[in-house]
Motif scaffolding. Structure first.
Motif, PDB file in Angstrom:
ATOM      1  N   GLU A 170       0.835  -1.198   0.000  1.00  0.00           N
ATOM      2  CA  GLU A 170       0.000   0.000   0.000  1.00  0.00           C
ATOM      3  C   GLU A 170       0.874   1.254   0.000  1.00  0.00           C
ATOM      4  O   GLU A 170       0.607   2.213  -0.695  1.00  0.00           O
ATOM      5  CB  GLU A 170      -0.913  -0.038   1.233  1.00  0.00           C
ATOM      6  CG  GLU A 170      -2.081   0.946   1.195  1.00  0.00           C
ATOM      7  CD  GLU A 170      -1.700   2.353   1.600  1.00  0.00           C
ATOM      8  OE1 GLU A 170      -0.682   2.514   2.308  1.00  0.00           O
ATOM      9  OE2 GLU A 170      -2.411   3.303   1.226  1.00  0.00           O
ATOM     10  N   SER A 171       1.901   1.226   0.815  1.00  0.00           N
ATOM     11  CA  SER A 171       2.696   2.448   0.937  1.00  0.00           C
ATOM     12  C   SER A 171       3.625   2.665  -0.243  1.00  0.00           C
ATOM     13  O   SER A 171       3.994   3.785  -0.554  1.00  0.00           O
ATOM     14  CB  SER A 171       3.498   2.423   2.234  1.00  0.00           C
ATOM     15  OG  SER A 171       4.526   1.468   2.144  1.00  0.00           O
ATOM     16  N   LEU A 172       4.011   1.561  -0.892  1.00  0.00           N
ATOM     17  CA  LEU A 172       4.961   1.702  -1.985  1.00  0.00           C
ATOM     18  C   LEU A 172       4.346   2.227  -3.252  1.00  0.00           C
ATOM     19  O   LEU A 172       4.994   2.900  -4.046  1.00  0.00           O
ATOM     20  CB  LEU A 172       5.601   0.346  -2.292  1.00  0.00           C
ATOM     21  CG  LEU A 172       6.837   0.019  -1.465  1.00  0.00           C
ATOM     22  CD1 LEU A 172       7.185  -1.434  -1.642  1.00  0.00           C
ATOM     23  CD2 LEU A 172       8.003   0.892  -1.887  1.00  0.00           C
ATOM     24  N   ALA A 381      13.575  -3.897   4.342  1.00  0.00           N
ATOM     25  CA  ALA A 381      13.602  -2.927   3.253  1.00  0.00           C
ATOM     26  C   ALA A 381      13.421  -1.514   3.786  1.00  0.00           C
ATOM     27  O   ALA A 381      14.072  -0.577   3.327  1.00  0.00           O
ATOM     28  CB  ALA A 381      12.520  -3.260   2.232  1.00  0.00           C
ATOM     29  N   ASN A 382      12.557  -1.364   4.770  1.00  0.00           N
ATOM     30  CA  ASN A 382      12.341  -0.038   5.343  1.00  0.00           C
ATOM     31  C   ASN A 382      13.584   0.461   6.066  1.00  0.00           C
ATOM     32  O   ASN A 382      13.929   1.635   5.998  1.00  0.00           O
ATOM     33  CB  ASN A 382      11.160  -0.045   6.311  1.00  0.00           C
ATOM     34  CG  ASN A 382       9.843   0.078   5.580  1.00  0.00           C
ATOM     35  OD1 ASN A 382       9.824   0.231   4.356  1.00  0.00           O
ATOM     36  ND2 ASN A 382       8.738   0.010   6.299  1.00  0.00           N
ATOM     37  N   GLN A 410      10.807   3.013  -4.003  1.00  0.00           N
ATOM     38  CA  GLN A 410      11.358   2.861  -2.660  1.00  0.00           C
ATOM     39  C   GLN A 410      11.794   4.205  -2.095  1.00  0.00           C
ATOM     40  O   GLN A 410      11.531   4.530  -0.938  1.00  0.00           O
ATOM     41  CB  GLN A 410      12.541   1.882  -2.705  1.00  0.00           C
ATOM     42  CG  GLN A 410      13.256   1.669  -1.401  1.00  0.00           C
ATOM     43  CD  GLN A 410      12.507   0.783  -0.417  1.00  0.00           C
ATOM     44  OE1 GLN A 410      11.326   0.495  -0.589  1.00  0.00           O
ATOM     45  NE2 GLN A 410      13.189   0.370   0.629  1.00  0.00           N
ATOM     46  N   LEU A 411      12.452   5.006  -2.920  1.00  0.00           N
ATOM     47  CA  LEU A 411      12.918   6.312  -2.457  1.00  0.00           C
ATOM     48  C   LEU A 411      11.743   7.220  -2.134  1.00  0.00           C
ATOM     49  O   LEU A 411      11.737   7.905  -1.105  1.00  0.00           O
ATOM     50  CB  LEU A 411      13.803   6.977  -3.528  1.00  0.00           C
ATOM     51  CG  LEU A 411      15.180   6.362  -3.719  1.00  0.00           C
ATOM     52  CD1 LEU A 411      15.822   6.874  -5.009  1.00  0.00           C
ATOM     53  CD2 LEU A 411      16.079   6.675  -2.540  1.00  0.00           C
ATOM     54  N   MET A 412      10.738   7.196  -3.014  1.00  0.00           N
ATOM     55  CA  MET A 412       9.579   8.041  -2.774  1.00  0.00           C
ATOM     56  C   MET A 412       8.891   7.644  -1.474  1.00  0.00           C
ATOM     57  O   MET A 412       8.483   8.483  -0.677  1.00  0.00           O
ATOM     58  CB  MET A 412       8.605   7.927  -3.959  1.00  0.00           C
ATOM     59  CG  MET A 412       9.101   8.696  -5.181  1.00  0.00           C
ATOM     60  SD  MET A 412       8.448   8.088  -6.756  1.00  0.00           S
ATOM     61  CE  MET A 412       6.725   8.463  -6.599  1.00  0.00           C
ATOM     62  N   ASN A 413       8.797   6.363  -1.255  1.00  0.00           N
ATOM     63  CA  ASN A 413       8.176   5.864  -0.035  1.00  0.00           C
ATOM     64  C   ASN A 413       8.982   6.289   1.193  1.00  0.00           C
ATOM     65  O   ASN A 413       8.428   6.744   2.199  1.00  0.00           O
ATOM     66  CB  ASN A 413       8.083   4.341  -0.106  1.00  0.00           C
ATOM     67  CG  ASN A 413       7.223   3.773   0.980  1.00  0.00           C
ATOM     68  OD1 ASN A 413       6.365   4.467   1.517  1.00  0.00           O
ATOM     69  ND2 ASN A 413       7.438   2.524   1.318  1.00  0.00           N
ATOM     70  N   GLY A 414      10.287   6.162   1.084  1.00  0.00           N
ATOM     71  CA  GLY A 414      11.157   6.537   2.190  1.00  0.00           C
ATOM     72  C   GLY A 414      11.071   8.021   2.508  1.00  0.00           C
ATOM     73  O   GLY A 414      11.052   8.428   3.665  1.00  0.00           O
ATOM     74  N   LEU A 415      11.025   8.817   1.444  1.00  0.00           N
ATOM     75  CA  LEU A 415      10.927  10.266   1.643  1.00  0.00           C
ATOM     76  C   LEU A 415       9.614  10.614   2.327  1.00  0.00           C
ATOM     77  O   LEU A 415       9.551  11.463   3.213  1.00  0.00           O
ATOM     78  CB  LEU A 415      11.043  10.991   0.294  1.00  0.00           C
ATOM     79  CG  LEU A 415      12.464  11.072  -0.266  1.00  0.00           C
ATOM     80  CD1 LEU A 415      12.451  11.419  -1.756  1.00  0.00           C
ATOM     81  CD2 LEU A 415      13.292  12.098   0.504  1.00  0.00           C
ATOM     82  N   ARG A 416       8.555   9.906   1.905  1.00  0.00           N
ATOM     83  CA  ARG A 416       7.231  10.140   2.524  1.00  0.00           C
ATOM     84  C   ARG A 416       7.305   9.816   4.002  1.00  0.00           C
ATOM     85  O   ARG A 416       6.793  10.546   4.833  1.00  0.00           O
ATOM     86  CB  ARG A 416       6.181   9.244   1.859  1.00  0.00           C
ATOM     87  CG  ARG A 416       5.269   9.954   0.892  1.00  0.00           C
ATOM     88  CD  ARG A 416       4.013   9.131   0.618  1.00  0.00           C
ATOM     89  NE  ARG A 416       4.292   7.795   0.136  1.00  0.00           N
ATOM     90  CZ  ARG A 416       4.491   7.461  -1.136  1.00  0.00           C
ATOM     91  NH1 ARG A 416       4.437   8.367  -2.078  1.00  0.00           N
ATOM     92  NH2 ARG A 416       4.730   6.213  -1.474  1.00  0.00           N
TER      93      ARG A 416
END
Lengths: 456, 495, 413
Positions: A170-172, A381-382, A410-416
């Motif tokens: 969901e978050s990715l 991964a997180n 992955q980067l977008m998710n991490g930034l979020r």
């Protein structure tokens, strides 16, 4: 002297006879340990079994019949991201990919996973490699995202209640673009005197969620004098399956891909997704035992190039307009390690006037995407994603670039997660495209993604 | 059934109760007991020796280390410490059914004090990371073993690691100001201090290089050094390693002290080229000289060094023009061992030291010895200090060749001792050279060292079957042989 | 191995003399009021002497020229083991940059011999013309050169030691790089003769510093040197000596650098910049020998303090302030590496007070020379190491009968 290497008495291998990991590759490892600090799981956990050296050792023991193929074995192999950073670090030239991939296939064939896990994997492999199915799912997803339902869901905290993997998915998933249903034309003429006839992979996740990247790729190729052929019959390249040990599925997709591009009769096959490129360059090895396909696969692989490679081979022709921007370049593992392509994207970016490109600290460490790893092992991964984003943030970059859709997600998710979703993530080809088209940095940072070819 | 080489006559499996105590000491996620997992810890960088441990613990704090050691002390379980497991003498080889204490998770840099020039680190910190941390301030951590991108400070302390620059900059002990150590009875003590000359015996000096036989270090205060103004690296190609060696002697005789001098022979060059493509000139003997210091001085020294190379018949001389080039030159040298994997299925790397003046004759003798048994030996050496790394190449798959290779490597060590040198310059004695220590030192010498060991570890549980040629009990007294009380009681026999 | 003899009656010195004389030769054994002095010719004789001492419970103090006998807690030895006959430079392998010397050789004699090939042991101890290698090593003495070349720990590559039970042990070797076995020589260095008798030492050598220059700067107060010192230590200048001299009226900083003349000229310009507005001028390298003057003042209390280098200036300022307040005379020489020698002429109470004031400000303060009447008023070593029990155990293993300098060392070891 009794300290010579202990010789086991010809025990049967724990692997089955179909493509077990081969002794010649395993024996290349001299157990020096140079791979340890390069390995993301060793960096996170510090235990030998989750390092390349340790994994190779466990595989060797299994091959010698001194250790079983069991759940514990599988756990440590599943933990491996397949990022190939170890290959870059290894002074002995161990071909780790040729050891881990057949091992994963052995695991899939010989061990059964839990019902839940099996189902999840089946679901992944039933959707991701199929763009048409992904598009169908994209409709409800887009509604979910655009209607405010997603915001509400997050505000209530529902994702925390979901099983980890579903929460991860969901978050990715990114914003479904409005251009989700657009398709690129089959053939795009060059915009200057023709130098090459190239085929282009449209990918699966890429073409559905990042069609603007494909459009940008095609535009740049055309601007540099390439006739671009995008065969309709092409399918997923099978990378996700190769990396997960789903050998049969991978082989089938490989053959389909090879056939599609053979029919197109091109000089070069251009790939703008690092994960796909590394697999397609290995088709020769994947199909080595198939007498009908071995030679065709090898010939095909020899023609494969990452977009940055081919643009580096061709003398830049199209004028580059300045882009006054500070960006950080993130090396995708399957480009920097698996394909050893590091200098070419940097060289291309250096050709854009006024563009500042910062290096991200710990650049060799995987962002955690690793194919579908971030869906299968979201916790790890997180951790890696957060580490990558923290490193990225030290560069004060306005945007981050990558060469792989998985990394971008992955980067977008991490930034979020860090509350920094205002920092956009681009494929590096988008910057080249913007520079050639004279798009300003402002527009690029805030503008809409152009998914069509005509725009100029 | 696991394959155990029982070095300990009394090895028994760990009981469930003992395992439970270990689990309580380090937490469930800090304990490894699965056999296939334990197998990955059965050897270090020296793969000829493999012993399955009973358990592996991965503590995160000094308190956890103490707790684990106390469990071992209580039940007299032998334990072996391990860093990155890159050691080349079997120092991290487990004790049969014993405990391996992995320090890999204790990897934080705790304090950086630039004005007073020290850094405090946990033992699992990677050597190269220390330099990385202080480089922005213009400092570096001097001991740089070839494995520095992987090996840990704890391991460096155990082996008193040197590296290519130790002629000028010294060894780990030169740069160790203080140590926190968990003794084999579980007590935590401090040796030394960040300020010089802490009153008392120099226990830090004794502990460094003791190969894990005196305790486990949990915190190390390291000295850092100001980076020199310039570093210049010169590569010179000679027809033979002997000619390169003569140049080295001439450089010393001229009163110069380069920061590093390395020699590689043809085989070693081949392997290094294949691994990292440093574009070394192919030749009989390659000399690498590094000079550092204030810019004006280095220019003068470089000029003199070039002249000496020419005098000894160098066919090509190159000076690295950029930091990138310099890194590439060193990358080749540092990858040389591991790169041997590219030109030979197997190899044994030895680590003898000889007086520099003996270099030419020793090389000639090694060639002769190798030819006599039909094996190849590649040579890499720290020419500045006479530390020789003969790499005996062989193929494990050819029956009997491994034994011949091992034997040749030991005879080379004996040759080093005969010429007034040492059996180990930096890899340590460990398991591999236990017997050879008896060739280098006499009974009284060994008995005296044993006094130290017994003071620290009377129950012999800290890395017990290493370094010394035979297992010794702690009531042994130096001097002429006298029966041990257990012998007199008829319980034990020495054979 | 004979068991420790039951000591029924202490052996009278007159009775001890003949057997000892038989070991070393009658002309080499002398009876003093309270001890016997004996000069062995070799390690074997040392072993025999120690064996005798053990058997009869006689305390032994090894000595060279006796320059540092009053350092540490007082010992009343029955046997003074004098190393004067074992004074040869056994080996000088100049091409390998190593040498081997007997413990009774004076420092200056050794250095003069090494200088013939342009080499030296890179250490400048006190009283080089008289002090012997053994005594210098046993007390871990060292001077300004230490800032560049390190201490004895970094210069000794091997040693021959005779233990209390007569064992003659070799440690280390003749090569610079050697990690075989334990570095027993590091344990012996600075052990004040409590673990064994040093019979011979192997050193690694350095080229002589043939070209050097010395500069001196003067200031009203040490605090003025704080910034220049920091800049100097952070620069590319490599000091071969760096000290601050101070007493109640004067304060000066001396620096010696060994390099080519062109390089020294460049350094001179940098130094002027670092020290401005304080002027820094060329001076004589003899100024770096003033440390010895402190030790030559009779009747003074002599302290060796160790601090972190960044604290030197502030502690020296404080020292001056306290001394002024207490009305004591003092002179101090602080090396750039944080070692400070302080000589203090004062009334007993003031001296003791000074030590107590200094100890919390420094990493350690050892009273090397203390008038007899003050010795039982303060622990001159001031050591509270967590490793003390281990050190005692080491002493117990090496010298179970406590015949070697009993009580001299920290914790009355």
């Amino acid at each position: 002297m009794s300290h010579a290497t202990i010789q086991p008495e010809g025990r049967p291998s724990s692997f089955d006879p179909h493509h077990p990991p081969e002794k010649q590759y395993i024996d290349d490892c001299v157990h020096c340990g140079f791979c340890l600090p390069a390995c993301p799981t060793y960096v996170l956990w510090g235990d030998e079994m989750d390092s390349p050296r340790g994994r190779i050792y466990m595989i060797k023991k299994a091959a010698q019949g001194e250790a079983p193929l069991d759940a514990r074995f599988r756990t440590h192999m599943d933990n491996c991201l397949g990022c190939m950073a170890c290959m870059t670090a290894c002074p002995s030239g161990v071909e780790y990919n040729k050891i881990i991939e057949p091992t994963r296939a052995q695991i899939e064939r010989n061990l059964s996973r839990s019902a839940g896990e099996s189902l999840f994997r089946k679901l992944l492999f039933a959707t991701f490699p199929h763009p048409a199915r992904l598009r169908l799912l994209a409709i409800p997803l887009r509604i979910y995202q655009k209607s405010g339902l997603r915001a509400l869901t997050h505000a209530i905290g529902i994702p925390r209640l979901l099983p980890k993997r579903f929460a991860a998915m969901e978050s990715l998933l990114p914003e479904v673009p409005s251009s989700v249903f657009s398709k690129l034309p089959v053939s795009i003429p060059p915009r200057s005197a023709q130098r090459r006839r190239v085929g282009m992979l449209s990918g699966c996740v890429q073409q559905v969620f990042f069609p603007h990247v494909n459009a940008a790729t095609a535009r740049v190729l055309a601007a540099e004098g390439c006739e671009v052929i995008i065969p309709r019959e092409q399918s997923c390249c099978g990378a996700l399956m190769v990396h997960s040990g789903v050998e049969d599925g991978a082989v089938a997709l490989a053959k389909k891909t090879i056939a599609a591009f053979e029919a197109a009769d091109v000089d070069t096959i251009v790939i703008n997704s690092a994960g796909c490129g590394s697999t397609m360059k290995e088709y020769g090895h994947l199909l080595r035992d198939d007498s009908a396909w071995a030679a065709r696969a090898a010939a095909f692989s020899a023609k494969c190039r990452d977009i940055s490679e081919i643009l580096s081979e061709l003398e830049p022709r199209a004028h580059r307009h300045p882009l006054k921007l500070r960006v950080a370049y993130h090396d995708a593992c399957h480009l920097q390690h698996a394909q050893a392509v590091r200098e070419q994207p940097r060289k291309l970016l250096a050709g854009i006037p006024e563009l500042e490109v910062a290096e991200i600290p710990e650049g060799s460490l995987c962002c955690g995407s690793a194919g579908v790893y971030n869906l299968l092992s979201p916790g790890t991964a997180n951790q890696l994603g957060d580490r990558k984003v923290d490193n990225l943030l030290t560069t004060s970059a306005q945007a981050v670039l990558s060469a792989n859709p998985g990394c971008l997600l992955q980067l977008m998710n991490g930034l979020r997660r860090r509350g920094m979703k205002a920092i956009p993530a681009f494929h590096m080809i988008e910057l080249l495209d913007a520079s050639i088209r004279g798009v300003s940095a402002e527009t690029l940072l805030h503008g809409d993604k152009t998914a069509t070819i005509e725009a100029n | 059934m696991s394959q155990c080489e029982s070095g300990n006559l009394f090895a028994t499996m760990l009981t469930a109760a003992q395992i439970a105590e270990l689990r309580a000491a380090v937490g469930p996620d800090g304990l490894i007991t699965g056999e296939s997992q334990l197998q990955t810890y059965e050897c270090d960088g020296l793969t000829n020796f493999r012993v399955l441990p009973g358990a592996v613990v991965l503590p995160r704090t000094a308190e956890q280390v103490q707790a684990a050691v106390r469990v071992c002390a209580r039940h007299k379980i032998p334990f072996v410490s391990r860093g990155a497991g890159t050691g080349l003498s079997g120092g991290a080889l487990p004790a049969a059914a014993g405990v391996v204490i992995s320090l890999a998770r204790m990897n934080r840099i705790l304090e950086v004090n630039i004005p007073d020039r020290y850094v405090v680190v946990e033992p699992g910190v990677i050597n190269a990371h220390v330099t990385q941390r202080v480089a922005p301030s213009g400092y570096f951590y001097a001991p740089d073993p070839s494995s520095q991108s992987v090996c840990t400070i704890g391991g460096n302390v155990a082996e008193n690691s040197g590296g290519a620059h130790c002629l000028k900059y010294g060894f780990t002990v030169t740069h160790t100001l203080a140590l926190d150590v968990v003794l084999p009875n579980g007590d935590l003590v401090t040796f030394g201090s960040p300020a010089l000359d802490a009153p008392g015996y120099d226990l830090a000096g004794v502990f460094v290089g003791s190969e894990g036989t005196l305790g486990v270090t949990t915190k190390i205060t390291l000295r850092i050094v100001k980076r020199p103004e310039v570093v210049q690296t010169l590569l010179a190609a000679f027809a033979s390693p002997q000619a390169a060696g003569q140049t080295v002697s001439d450089i010393i005789a001229a009163g110069m002290l380069p920061s590093a001098m390395e020699i590689m022979d043809t085989l070693a060059i081949e392997a290094a080229e294949a691994a990292v493509h440093a574009h070394y000139p192919m030749c009989g003997g390659l000399l690498l000289v590094e000079l550092d210091g204030p810019a004006i001085d280095v220019a003068t020294l470089m000029h003199e060094t070039r002249a000496l190379c020419e005098k000894n018949g160098a066919t090509e001389i190159r000076v690295a023009q950029s930091e990138h080039e310099r890194m590439l030159v060193w990358k080749g040298r540092k990858a040389a061992f591991a790169a041997m994997g590219r030109i030979s299925p197997n190899y044994i790397v030895q680590d003898g030291v000889i007086p520099r003046t003996a270099l030419p004759e020793v090389l000639t003798e090694i060639d002769r010895m190798a030819a006599a048994v039909n094996l190849r030996v590649a040579n890499v050496f720290h020419a500045g200090d006479g530390n020789l790394h003969p790499l005996v190449l062989y193929d494990h798959a050819i029956a009997g060749q491994e034994e011949i290779a091992i034997d040749l490597s030991y005879r080379i060590l004996h040759l080093c001792v005969d010429k007034g040198g040492s059996i180990t310059g930096e890899h340590g004695v460990g398991k591999e050279k236990q017997q050879a220590l008896g060739y280098m030192f006499s009974e009284p010498d060994l008995a005296t060292m044993q006094l130290i060991r017994c003071a620290f570890d009377p129950d012999s549980i800290a890395n017990p079957d290493k370094v010394f040629p035979r297992a010794r009990l702690c009531a042994d007294r130096p001097g002429p042989y006298a029966p041990h009380p257990l012998e007199t009681a008829g319980v034990a026999e020495i054979f | 191995m004979p068991k420790a003899a039951a000591r029924t009656l202490p052996l009278a010195l007159t009775d001890a003399l003949p057997p000892l004389a038989a070991i070393a030769g009658a002309e080499h054994a002398h009876l003093n009021d309270d001890s016997i002095s004996i000069s062995p010719a070799n390690a074997g004789q040392i072993a025999a002497i120690l064996g005798f001492a053990r058997e009869h419970g006689l305390a032994v103090t090894p000595t060279g020229a006796g320059t540092k006998l009053d350092w540490g807690n007082p010992v009343a030895p029955r046997i003074r083991l004098v190393l004067d006959r074992m004074n040869a430079l056994r080996e000088h392998s100049w091409q390998d940059m190593t040498c081997g010397v007997e413990a009774g050789c004076t420092w200056a004699t050794m250095q003069t011999a090494l200088a013939r090939h342009g080499q030296m042991v890179a250490l400048d101890p006190l009283w080089p013309a008289r002090a012997t290698v053994g005594g210098i090593v046993a007390t871990n003495d060292g001077g300004p050169l230490r800032i560049r070349y390190g201490s004895l720990r970094d210069l000794i590559i091997g040693m021959t030691v005779v233990l209390a039970d007569g064992t003659i042990a070799r440690t280390g070797g003749k090569v610079v790089k050697n990690v075989a076995g334990y570095d027993l020589h590091k344990l012996m260095t600075g052990s004040f003769g409590t673990l064994g008798v040093i019979a011979g030492v192997n050193f690694r050598l350095h080229p002589l510093e043939t070209q050097s220059r010395t500069w001196t700067a003067e200031a009203a107060d040490p605090s003025h040197f704080e910034a220049p010192l920091h800049a100097l230590l952070d620069s590319y200048i490599i000091p071969s000596g760096l000290q601050i001299r101070i007493d109640a009226q004067h304060c000066a900083l001396d620096l010696r650098v060994a390099a080519t003349p062109a390089c020294l000229d460049e350094h001179a310009a940098e130094l002027t910049r670092f020290f401005a507005p304080i002027s820094i001028c060329e001076s004589s390298e003899t100024v770096l020998g003033v440390r010895q003057n402190l030790f030559d003042q009779s009747g003074s209390v002599l302290l060796k303090a160790s601090l972190l280098p960044s604290r030197i200036c502030s502690v020296l300022s404080q020292l001056r302030a306290w001394s002024a307040a207490e009305g004591t005379e003092f002179t101090a020489v602080a090396q750039g590496n944080g070692l400070v020698d302080i000589a203090c002429k004062a009334a007993s109470d003031a001296s003791i007070a000074l030590i107590h004031r200094l100890r919390p400000q420094c990493s350690s303060v050892v009273a090397l020379q203390l008038p007899a009447e003050l010795r039982n008023r303060i622990d001159l070593w001031g050591c509270s190491s967590s490793a003390l029990p281990l050190m005692r155990e080491i002493k117990r293993r090496f010298d179970p009968e406590r015949i070697l300098n009993p009580g001299r060392f920290i914790g009355n070891i």
